[in-house]
Scaffold this active site. Structure first.
Site, PDB file in Angstrom:
ATOM      1  N   SER A   1      -1.056  23.458  -9.588  1.00 35.66           N
ATOM      2  CA  SER A   1      -1.162  24.081 -10.920  1.00 35.66           C
ATOM      3  C   SER A   1      -0.021  25.057 -11.168  1.00 35.66           C
ATOM      4  O   SER A   1       1.084  24.626 -11.364  1.00 35.66           O
ATOM      5  CB  SER A   1      -2.521  24.697 -11.197  1.00 35.66           C
ATOM      6  OG  SER A   1      -3.001  24.179 -12.424  1.00 35.66           O
TER       7      SER A   1
ATOM      8  N   HIS B   1       4.725  38.320 -15.566  1.00 34.52           N
ATOM      9  CA  HIS B   1       5.568  39.008 -16.534  1.00 34.52           C
ATOM     10  C   HIS B   1       5.622  40.471 -16.120  1.00 34.52           C
ATOM     11  O   HIS B   1       4.580  41.044 -15.771  1.00 34.52           O
ATOM     12  CB  HIS B   1       4.987  38.868 -17.940  1.00 34.52           C
ATOM     13  CG  HIS B   1       4.604  37.456 -18.273  1.00 34.52           C
ATOM     14  ND1 HIS B   1       5.522  36.525 -18.698  1.00 34.52           N
ATOM     15  CD2 HIS B   1       3.425  36.812 -18.181  1.00 34.52           C
ATOM     16  CE1 HIS B   1       4.912  35.374 -18.885  1.00 34.52           C
ATOM     17  NE2 HIS B   1       3.634  35.514 -18.566  1.00 34.52           N
TER      18      HIS B   1
ATOM     19  N   CYS C   1      -5.866  23.906  -8.875  1.00 34.71           N
ATOM     20  CA  CYS C   1      -6.895  22.873  -8.917  1.00 34.71           C
ATOM     21  C   CYS C   1      -7.295  22.538  -7.485  1.00 34.71           C
ATOM     22  O   CYS C   1      -6.536  22.731  -6.555  1.00 34.71           O
ATOM     23  CB  CYS C   1      -6.355  21.613  -9.593  1.00 34.71           C
ATOM     24  SG  CYS C   1      -5.976  21.839 -11.322  1.00 34.71           S
TER      25      CYS C   1
END
Length: 147
Positions: free
Chosen positions: A93, A98, A113
């Site tokens: 995944s 940020h 996943c």
């Protein structure tokens, strides 16, 4: 039909026909774990907050150390001394983050996943390693089990 500027609607041809929510439901084969962090008061390695190449190398190594598989990455600096935004796409995944160095703030997102194996422990290890590198004084953490 009039659509307001802030509204979004799909063309009728793309709207799926209504069906009962559980009609013919098939058990999901790809459950996942989504770990989300708002990291306040970060006082770790300052280069991780402002140097895209340094943050990318760190994240790719953390992914490998967690036993997950990198398939690509993209990190962007907003300028000298400014924040960085980046993502590592995983076979399992993603890892995304940020930074806001002016606020000592980082958002961290790890989603994996568990299609063929339970990757929850790997997700937790990756999240913990990245979080610890930023050394937040006030982490706000969320855990979402997706199924």
């Amino acid at each position: 039909m009039r659509v307001l500027p802030h509204a979004f609607s799909l063309p009728a041809s793309l709207v799926p026909a209504a069906a009962p929510r559980n009609a013919g439901a098939v058990p999901r084969k790809a459950p996942g774990l989504h770990l989300i962090g708002d990291l306040y008061g970060c006082c770790g390695d300052a280069r991780l907050m402002v140097e895209a190449a340094h943050l990318e190398a760190f994240c790719i190594q953390a992914v490998a150390d967690a036993g997950l598989t990198t398939v690509g990455s993209l990190f962007h600096s907003f300028g000298v001394g400014e924040g960085v935004t980046g993502a590592v796409v995983l076979a399992e995944s993603h890892l995304a983050l940020h930074t806001w160095p002016e606020d000592d703030y980082v958002t961290l997102d790890v989603y994996v996943c568990s299609y063929s194996a339970d990757n929850s422990a790997k997700a937790e290890g990756l999240f913990e390693a990245v979080m610890q590198a930023f050394a937040p004084r006030d982490p706000h953490l969320h855990r979402v089990v997706r199924a």
